[in-house]
Scaffold this motif. Structure first.
Motif, PDB file in Angstrom:
ATOM      1  N   CYS A  12     -18.062  97.057  62.136  1.00 59.25           N
ATOM      2  CA  CYS A  12     -17.850  96.202  60.965  1.00 59.25           C
ATOM      3  C   CYS A  12     -19.163  95.580  60.488  1.00 59.25           C
ATOM      4  N   CYS A  15     -18.286  93.147  55.191  1.00 60.60           N
ATOM      5  CA  CYS A  15     -18.338  93.259  53.725  1.00 60.60           C
ATOM      6  C   CYS A  15     -17.110  92.680  53.022  1.00 60.60           C
ATOM      7  N   LEU A  16     -16.019  92.514  53.737  1.00 58.27           N
ATOM      8  CA  LEU A  16     -14.772  91.962  53.197  1.00 58.27           C
ATOM      9  C   LEU A  16     -14.038  92.875  52.217  1.00 58.27           C
ATOM     10  N   CYS A  18     -11.944  94.942  53.099  1.00 58.40           N
ATOM     11  CA  CYS A  18     -10.566  94.934  53.615  1.00 58.40           C
ATOM     12  C   CYS A  18      -9.793  93.741  53.061  1.00 58.40           C
ATOM     13  N   PRO A  50     -12.982  91.855  62.526  1.00 56.93           N
ATOM     14  CA  PRO A  50     -11.766  91.813  61.708  1.00 56.93           C
ATOM     15  C   PRO A  50     -10.569  91.540  62.614  1.00 56.93           C
ATOM     16  N   CYS A 126     -11.924 100.217  54.019  1.00 55.14           N
ATOM     17  CA  CYS A 126     -13.066  99.968  54.913  1.00 55.14           C
ATOM     18  C   CYS A 126     -14.093 101.094  54.839  1.00 55.14           C
ATOM     19  N   THR A 128     -16.682 101.620  56.686  1.00 55.05           N
ATOM     20  CA  THR A 128     -17.355 101.997  57.937  1.00 55.05           C
ATOM     21  C   THR A 128     -16.378 102.542  58.981  1.00 55.05           C
ATOM     22  N   ILE A 131     -11.763  99.896  60.544  1.00 52.33           N
ATOM     23  CA  ILE A 131     -10.296  99.812  60.576  1.00 52.33           C
ATOM     24  C   ILE A 131      -9.749 101.205  60.295  1.00 52.33           C
TER      25      ILE A 131
HETATM   26  S1  SF4 Z   1     -13.870  96.524  55.209  1.00 50.92           S
HETATM   27 FE1  SF4 Z   1     -14.419  97.285  57.258  1.00 50.92          FE
HETATM   28  S2  SF4 Z   1     -16.641  96.853  57.413  1.00 50.92           S
HETATM   29 FE2  SF4 Z   1     -15.875  95.648  55.703  1.00 50.92          FE
HETATM   30  S3  SF4 Z   1     -15.366  93.651  56.622  1.00 50.92           S
HETATM   31 FE3  SF4 Z   1     -13.472  94.832  56.651  1.00 50.92          FE
HETATM   32  S4  SF4 Z   1     -13.493  95.791  58.661  1.00 50.92           S
HETATM   33 FE4  SF4 Z   1     -15.567  95.086  58.324  1.00 50.92          FE
END
Ligand code: SF4
Lengths: 159, 615
Positions: A12, A15-16, A18, A50, A126, A128, A131
């Motif tokens: 993670c 970046c938010l 999600c 997360p 997400c 990366t 999740i």
């Molecule tokens: S979208 Fe993925 S990388 Fe971005 S904050 Fe949520 S869990 Fe982390």
């Protein structure tokens, strides 16, 4: 086959995306403060984690609810809040050991992850793969594979 | 839609906060953020205003995409007249503050006047009020941010604040949000400090909406796919950050070293991205802990670093031993190559202090480089530095002077003047490596010719973020041009300047432009904003913004003569590398640039140009 959200914090970046995807699906706007999944930043350790409902098989929230507003979606295994039935008493928020069901002042109801009817928006968003939505029986598979690779069992076969 | 349609106007003199509607006609012409806030600024402020007087205003502004799921859409900017430059300033920052402002329901916050006592602004959705900041005044950015969250018992509050340097008039102070993201350049934090405004704390829970959610999802998904597939935004930046450039720029002979005396740094490898990921012999750990993303960013170029615990800078100082915002390329260059210091952990420490006390590592490092040259040539003495042996390459001197500048104390107050005033004060104005009072960033314009024109004509003083022709000249994006020739650079610089101004007005990060052109941005804006938005229209917005900023600077007293470079870059040839024997050929590029801009030979926009753009 039921599937589960699998969360790998080490991937993670915080970046938010999600939270944005979750709030858009559930609230119709980009509003991280209303997201059912939250990302925590541990500043001094440089870690992002997360966190959301794991859909307990024997769910404390479901059992605690006095008006049976929380039910099991047999398809996905999600514990789902019925807005029509919820009276906003918040007993479930006390019962949940993980804090993943929360009260929403604006509606007077509680909110929690419902796995988006089997297509969780957070996992789709997400960037990366921190999740993912995978076989509920094998959320440990990738970690097993990584450890398996580190053992020398079977090394002779390659010679 | 996309815009909230609301501006918060804060009168620091009377202590009042008022809501007013956003001028939607201006929004259609200037889009948002850099463009729209500049339009408000120039309409409301006298161009001759002293940047530090109560009559100067300061605008915090988001773009229409800020707060949405478009990749990198968390940006906000601070627009004012720069304390360092006296020119129009617009400093852009990431982190999470921009989204919070938007989610609280505000496109912009306009600050006017000056408070009699230190205050901070607390915004909870529609509710905004100024509160006494005496308990935070005299503390760092980090303590202020933590203190405000604690005081209001709300970990979700996002804070943008100034540190001691901004309180004490260091000319290149920043506004820092989320601990280590900064509206960094031109002294916007100094302006904030002059208003007795310590911090802006925001909590927003109202949600951000766009015109057509389905179309917006499709457009932003397509944009994210382009970023993921691009080698720079998909691999290079997440793995190495902007620091991936250190060895590249050194190799092409464009790494300004020791106040631009050299163009290659023998210690470049020691302060590079590759070094940051290498495990140290001493403790087996790398400087880099992980990468980090700003709000909504799918690139994730941010660095999180940790200094070796026994390093002289942090030994017995546990508060600096944890993981914190690490070095990006410009900071590593300024703190390192510009000063000749090749010790990664010292630079990381200096970077921590820049974040903690809120000052720009580029202008700071470059000013230290100038002071070191003055010291080595005997102009500045050890007595004047307060006993610091300010020699090129001294890690100890750098660490010490960083802390002093953060507090605006001792010789740090002199460094806090910026290189222009410092070098003038000591009788050697020619040693200030700056344009319009602002220090160069990390590219030597003898080895990358287009950057000379970029710096000379930048509306906010020397800057790489106004037209990053390095992309074309070194990286071949969107197409490769020869960094050693001046031919064709006038048109290239104009194109980059206009496109960049459009990106900066949208709420997006300019780093997306390694992979995106305005063709990728337009569908995202079009799905979000009222009106129809094409790449051509966005480019025209960019050109309009550029000319508006230029007009302001001319009215403020700048002329074409200020579109210049220090003699060192025009007369002293590069000593080594591919650019050996070359100077910057600004005189060849500038007249052509004025022409392609539709300006007079003196650099003044013609009436025809202004009316074509509707400025
Ligand atoms: S979208 Fe993925 S990388 Fe971005 S904050 Fe949520 S869990 Fe982390």
């Amino acid at each position: 086959m039921q599937r589960s959200l699998s969360i790998e914090p080490e991937k993670c970046t915080g970046c938010l995306q999600c939270e944005l995807a979750c709030s858009l699906d559930n609230e119709g706007a980009f509003n991280p403060s209303k997201s059912r999944i939250r990302v925590f930043k541990f500043e001094d350790e440089g870690r992002f984690v997360p966190y959301t409902c794991t859909q307990c098989a024997e769910a404390w929230c479901l059992k605690a609810c006095p008006v049976d507003a929380i039910s099991l979606d047999p398809e996905t295994g999600a514990k789902v809040v019925s807005d029509a039935l919820c009276v906003g008493c918040k007993v479930c928020t006390i019962a949940c050991p993980f804090g993943t069901i929360n009260y929403n002042q604006d509606t007077g109801k509680v909110i929690k992850c419902d796995l988006c009817e089997g297509e969780p928006e957070c996992a789709t968003a997400c960037p990366t793969d921190a999740i993912t939505y995978i076989d509920a029986n094998w959320t440990g598979l990738e970690r097993m594979r990584a450890w398996a690779q580190r053992t020398d069992a079977g090394a002779g076969a390659a010679e | 839609m996309a815009w909230t349609g609301k501006i918060l106007r804060v009168d620091l003199g009377t202590g009042t906060c008022a809501s007013e509607p956003l001028n939607m006609e201006w929004a259609q012409n200037y889009l948002g953020q850099r463009g729209l806030a500049t339009k408000y600024y120039v309409e409301e402020c006298d161009p001759k205003v002293d940047p530090l007087s109560p009559d100067n205003k300061m605008i915090m502004t988001t773009g229409p995409l800020t707060g949405t799921c478009a990749s990198t859409a968390g940006r906000y900017s601070v627009v004012t007249k720069g304390a360092l430059t006296g020119a129009i300033a617009c400093s852009n920052s990431g982190g999470f503050f921009g989204n919070e402002m938007k989610n609280a329901g505000w496109d912009m916050i306009i600050f006017e006047g000056k408070s009699a006592n230190p205050v901070y602004l607390l915004v909870e959705n529609d509710n905004a009020r100024l509160l006494d900041a005496s308990e935070f005044w005299g503390t760092s950015v980090w303590d202020t941010e933590e203190g405000i969250k604690k005081k209001h018992n709300d970990p979700h509050i996002r804070v943008a604040s100034i540190g001691l340097s901004g309180e004490r008039g260091v000319k290149f102070a920043c506004v820092v949000n989320d601990m280590d993201r900064a509206a960094g350049r031109s002294g916007v934090g100094t302006v904030m400090g002059s208003k007795n405004l310590k911090a802006v704390a925001i909590r927003g829970t109202q949600g951000v909406r766009v015109k057509d959610f389905a179309a917006f999802r499709a457009a932003t998904d397509a944009g994210k796919a382009v970023l993921a597939e691009n080698a720079v935004t998909g691999q290079g930046l997440p793995a190495y950050g902007t620091q991936v450039l250190m060895n590249v720029i050194n190799e092409v002979g464009a790494l300004p070293t020791r106040n631009h005396l050299d163009v290659q740094f023998e210690g470049a490898g020691d302060i590079s991205a590759e070094k940051m990921v290498e495990k140290r012999q001493s403790d087996g750990k790398a400087n880099l802990i992980t990468n980090a993303a700003c709000f909504a960013c799918t690139i994730g170029c941010g660095r999180v670093s940790q200094i070796e615990r026994t390093h002289f800078t942090v030994k017995d100082r546990p508060e600096y031993q944890g993981a914190k915002g690490g070095l990006e390329y410009e900071a590593a260059w300024a703190l390192g190559a510009a000063t000749g210091v090749g010790d990664l952990d010292t630079l990381t420490f200096a970077n921590f202090i820049c974040n903690e006390q809120g000052f720009d590592p580029i202008s700071f490092g470059a000013t230290v480089g100038a002071a070191m040259e003055l010291y080595e040539t005997g102009v500045i003495t050890k007595e004047q530095t307060g006993g610091i042996e300010l020699k090129f390459g001294s890690a100890e001197a750098l660490a010490e002077v960083t802390e002093l500048t953060g507090r605006g104390e001792g010789f740090g107050a002199e460094i806090g003047l910026g290189s222009k005033l410092l070098c003038e004060k000591y009788g050697h104005p020619e040693l200030s490596m700056s344009v319009k009072g602002q220090e160069f960033p990390a590219y030597d314009s003898r080895g990358i010719q287009g950057m000379g024109l970029t710096y000379a004509t930048s509306n906010r003083g020397a800057c790489h973020l106004r037209s990053y022709t390095v992309a074309s000249e070194i990286l071949g994006i969107p197409e490769k041009t020869d960094p050693l020739v001046a031919d064709g650079k006038a048109g290239l610089v104009k194109a980059f300047q206009d496109a960049t101004a459009a990106f900066d007005s949208s709420g997006l990060c300019i780093f997306t432009s390694f992979a995106w052109t305005l063709e990728d941005v337009a569908p995202q804006i079009d799905a979000a904003c009222d009106g129809e938005w094409s790449a051509e229209r966005l480019l025209e917005v960019g050109e309009r913004v550029w000319n508006l900023e230029r007009q302001f600077n001319l009215a403020a007293g700048f002329t074409g003569k200020d579109d210049n470079l220090p003699a060192r870059l025009l007369k002293d040839a590069a000593k080594a590398g591919p650019a050996k024997g070359l100077t910057n050929q600004l005189d060849k590029m500038l007249p052509e640039y004025y022409e392609v801009r539709g300006w007079t030979p003196d650099g003044v926009p013609t009436n025809e140009t202004l009316s074509r753009l509707g400025v």
